[in-house]
Design an enzyme around this catalytic site. Sequence first.
Site, PDB file in Angstrom:
ATOM      1  N   TYR A  89       0.841  -1.180   0.000  1.00  0.00           N
ATOM      2  CA  TYR A  89       0.000   0.000   0.000  1.00  0.00           C
ATOM      3  C   TYR A  89       0.886   1.244   0.000  1.00  0.00           C
ATOM      4  O   TYR A  89       2.069   1.183   0.372  1.00  0.00           O
ATOM      5  CB  TYR A  89      -0.866   0.047   1.262  1.00  0.00           C
ATOM      6  CG  TYR A  89      -2.088  -0.827   1.262  1.00  0.00           C
ATOM      7  CD1 TYR A  89      -3.061  -0.718   0.267  1.00  0.00           C
ATOM      8  CD2 TYR A  89      -2.306  -1.740   2.298  1.00  0.00           C
ATOM      9  CE1 TYR A  89      -4.203  -1.500   0.295  1.00  0.00           C
ATOM     10  CE2 TYR A  89      -3.446  -2.518   2.335  1.00  0.00           C
ATOM     11  CZ  TYR A  89      -4.395  -2.398   1.330  1.00  0.00           C
ATOM     12  OH  TYR A  89      -5.531  -3.168   1.360  1.00  0.00           O
ATOM     13  N   GLU A 135      -5.588  -1.461   8.585  1.00  0.00           N
ATOM     14  CA  GLU A 135      -5.540  -1.307  10.039  1.00  0.00           C
ATOM     15  C   GLU A 135      -4.663  -0.114  10.435  1.00  0.00           C
ATOM     16  O   GLU A 135      -3.970  -0.141  11.448  1.00  0.00           O
ATOM     17  CB  GLU A 135      -5.067  -2.593  10.722  1.00  0.00           C
ATOM     18  CG  GLU A 135      -6.084  -3.705  10.722  1.00  0.00           C
ATOM     19  CD  GLU A 135      -6.347  -4.277   9.340  1.00  0.00           C
ATOM     20  OE1 GLU A 135      -7.505  -4.196   8.867  1.00  0.00           O
ATOM     21  OE2 GLU A 135      -5.407  -4.789   8.715  1.00  0.00           O
ATOM     22  N   ASN A 194     -10.092   0.289  -3.088  1.00  0.00           N
ATOM     23  CA  ASN A 194      -9.738  -0.852  -2.253  1.00  0.00           C
ATOM     24  C   ASN A 194     -10.967  -1.342  -1.497  1.00  0.00           C
ATOM     25  O   ASN A 194     -11.512  -0.608  -0.675  1.00  0.00           O
ATOM     26  CB  ASN A 194      -8.643  -0.448  -1.253  1.00  0.00           C
ATOM     27  CG  ASN A 194      -8.193  -1.596  -0.381  1.00  0.00           C
ATOM     28  OD1 ASN A 194      -7.925  -2.685  -0.879  1.00  0.00           O
ATOM     29  ND2 ASN A 194      -8.121  -1.373   0.914  1.00  0.00           N
ATOM     30  N   GLU A 195     -11.415  -2.555  -1.828  1.00  0.00           N
ATOM     31  CA  GLU A 195     -12.572  -3.157  -1.164  1.00  0.00           C
ATOM     32  C   GLU A 195     -13.780  -2.213  -1.156  1.00  0.00           C
ATOM     33  O   GLU A 195     -14.478  -2.072  -0.150  1.00  0.00           O
ATOM     34  CB  GLU A 195     -12.201  -3.583   0.267  1.00  0.00           C
ATOM     35  CG  GLU A 195     -11.161  -4.691   0.300  1.00  0.00           C
ATOM     36  CD  GLU A 195     -10.843  -5.174   1.708  1.00  0.00           C
ATOM     37  OE1 GLU A 195     -10.875  -4.353   2.645  1.00  0.00           O
ATOM     38  OE2 GLU A 195     -10.595  -6.379   1.874  1.00  0.00           O
ATOM     39  N   GLU A 275      -5.629 -10.599  -1.633  1.00  0.00           N
ATOM     40  CA  GLU A 275      -5.298 -10.657  -0.204  1.00  0.00           C
ATOM     41  C   GLU A 275      -5.651 -12.055   0.302  1.00  0.00           C
ATOM     42  O   GLU A 275      -6.784 -12.314   0.693  1.00  0.00           O
ATOM     43  CB  GLU A 275      -6.066  -9.607   0.606  1.00  0.00           C
ATOM     44  CG  GLU A 275      -5.677  -8.174   0.332  1.00  0.00           C
ATOM     45  CD  GLU A 275      -6.386  -7.193   1.251  1.00  0.00           C
ATOM     46  OE1 GLU A 275      -7.011  -7.649   2.243  1.00  0.00           O
ATOM     47  OE2 GLU A 275      -6.332  -5.980   0.980  1.00  0.00           O
ATOM     48  N   TYR A 345       0.534 -10.233  12.664  1.00  0.00           N
ATOM     49  CA  TYR A 345      -0.472 -10.825  11.769  1.00  0.00           C
ATOM     50  C   TYR A 345      -0.356 -12.348  11.650  1.00  0.00           C
ATOM     51  O   TYR A 345      -0.952 -12.952  10.776  1.00  0.00           O
ATOM     52  CB  TYR A 345      -0.354 -10.188  10.371  1.00  0.00           C
ATOM     53  CG  TYR A 345      -1.672 -10.050   9.647  1.00  0.00           C
ATOM     54  CD1 TYR A 345      -2.471  -8.935   9.834  1.00  0.00           C
ATOM     55  CD2 TYR A 345      -2.109 -11.022   8.761  1.00  0.00           C
ATOM     56  CE1 TYR A 345      -3.671  -8.788   9.165  1.00  0.00           C
ATOM     57  CE2 TYR A 345      -3.317 -10.897   8.084  1.00  0.00           C
ATOM     58  CZ  TYR A 345      -4.096  -9.774   8.289  1.00  0.00           C
ATOM     59  OH  TYR A 345      -5.291  -9.638   7.622  1.00  0.00           O
TER      60      TYR A 345
END
Length: 646
Positions: A89, A135, A194-195, A275, A345
């Site tokens: 990103y 996030e 994005n999404e 993803e 993660y």
Amino acid sequence: MVGGNIFVHANMANINWSGLAYLFVILLAPCAVETRSFSIDYDNNTFLMDGVPFQYVAGSFHYFRALPQSWQPILRAMRAAGLTAVTTYVEWSLHNPKEDVYTWEGMADIELFIELAASEDLYVILRPGPYICAERDMGGFPAWLLLKYPGIQLRTNDFAYLREVRTWYAQLLSRLERFMYGHGGPILLVQVENEYGSYFACDHKYLNWLRDETERYVKGNAVLFTNNGPGLEGCGAIEHVLSSLDFGPGTEDEISGFWAQLRKTQPKGPLVNAEYYPGWLTHWQEPHVARTDIKTVVDSLDYMLRNKVNVNIYMFYGGTNYGYTAGANSIGPGMYAADITSYDYDAPLSECGEPTGKYFAIRDTILKYFPTPNVSVPTKTPKMALAPITMTRLGSLLDPPVLQHLSEQTVTNKLPMSFEALNQVSGLVLYEALLPEDIKTDPYKLTVQGVHDRGYVFVDDKLIGVLSRENQISSVPIGLDAGRTLRIIVENQGRINFGTVNDFKGIVGQVYINTKEVFNWTMYGIPLERFHPLKQLIIGHRKDKSAKMVSDVGKGVSPMSLFYASFELEGEIFDTYLDPTGWGKGIIFINGINIGRYWPLVGPQLTLYVSKHILKPGTNYLALIEYQKDCATIPPVKFSEIPLFN
């Protein structure tokens, strides 16, 4: 930039200069690469690289979650796992922290990051957003947008929003045009939004505008794509842009079902999981950090690679949310949950960049379908523990001299003002008002309608209670004899990063004593983003502990206390993990760098990762701001060889 500190460039001695030199040659000689092209063969459901069918396996690594000195070894570890590309990103707020202010150095040196990826034989998949989620605070949007346009409709055809995106893309994408594959660079794909299928607006006019704005710079030299969760292409798909999906491990029937659903809106073209989740994110106050079973991860990965799906593993390296960059999620109506400092993660590469069991299992799977790279697999490096460090109390944020020194503005207003109205991004704001003289009940009730996100309530200098957006606590009882001056210090715990991200901070509603509204507030902005003011206090205190500039009354810990210490390091320095067990909640600086928020009282994260690149031979300095602990003795700060969670 983290906490106002710009990191130095990576260790240039470790760069693969031959690969980097080759990259420079092809960038400076466009006539030699006129035939380079990356495109889509829709009829044969594949990408074409220079006319040849192409499949990739990539991993996500966000440059802004690791120190620049760590970029090259992490990228090399990714290539050693068999990955052919790195996905990142671009965080708008990092590069454009204030209106008309741009930074491209240190952690913000995205051009160096792309050059290093190319030198490690990795292609690049660029995700410029402008909304990234990830996030991160406000999903990567700069908070100053909410000051300039309080009613801005983000991610829509709102003219103000489009104007700011155009200005930002002119800065960003003009720098990165030279890295597009058609120009001889490593960037294969560039994401548009994005999404978006998960966003309420469903504004196709905006999506088409953003596609065209992105293409102004890409110019066919890379492939445009977008991604959505399964079944969300209705609002998320963009005409003339490749649609991809994002999802984690599942059964073969489940995964096949996702692709079958995609084919209803995109009948042809390469299949892409943009993803693929080998782990998951974690919030403060959750019982455990998220973990994902290795076998389920590799079984689904194997199935997709075997069926020619292009896969990006999110995250392959997670890293750290330094400073105040961690975001938050809305996990239900009115429910707020802040993201922890670590972005480990449960990724194949741990937070310190080392291979895990999941790394080797994924590598074995990838190498069934892709050539073995001529790169050595990374090994684990030593970690170091340090003797407990004794902290010295510097004073309290409520002490007038300290408050005056750390506060960057003082504003009076009839009603409380948000962080954004005060043009403050993060840190703390102290709200101060006189209590009404005609209170006749004992105790009386203080109610704050809208504290974003955590309010520490003092009357005079005594902590009365804590207001919590996370735990939906908006009222506290106060004894009639508590005092006269009401002080509420509000902590920004991170703006929401998914969904509606117009997340104003501070006191964003009315304040009542019983049923009577409180007016006439004085607000002190304490952003704590620049270390220099705190450093000046420490220097003054060290010179003369009896100086009038600070208060050092008492030997224990009280809410909103400041502490500092120094410690010596000799010989070779390794990574370590700061352990604040015994403390309550706050932030920690090491050598002027804000390494993140700590909150061992609730977890599940206990330790904070400390990169060896933050430390130095000789004297190192540690500063800690404790928000709520109240105890008679000062706990030590420890450094552990292992990260502690749960």
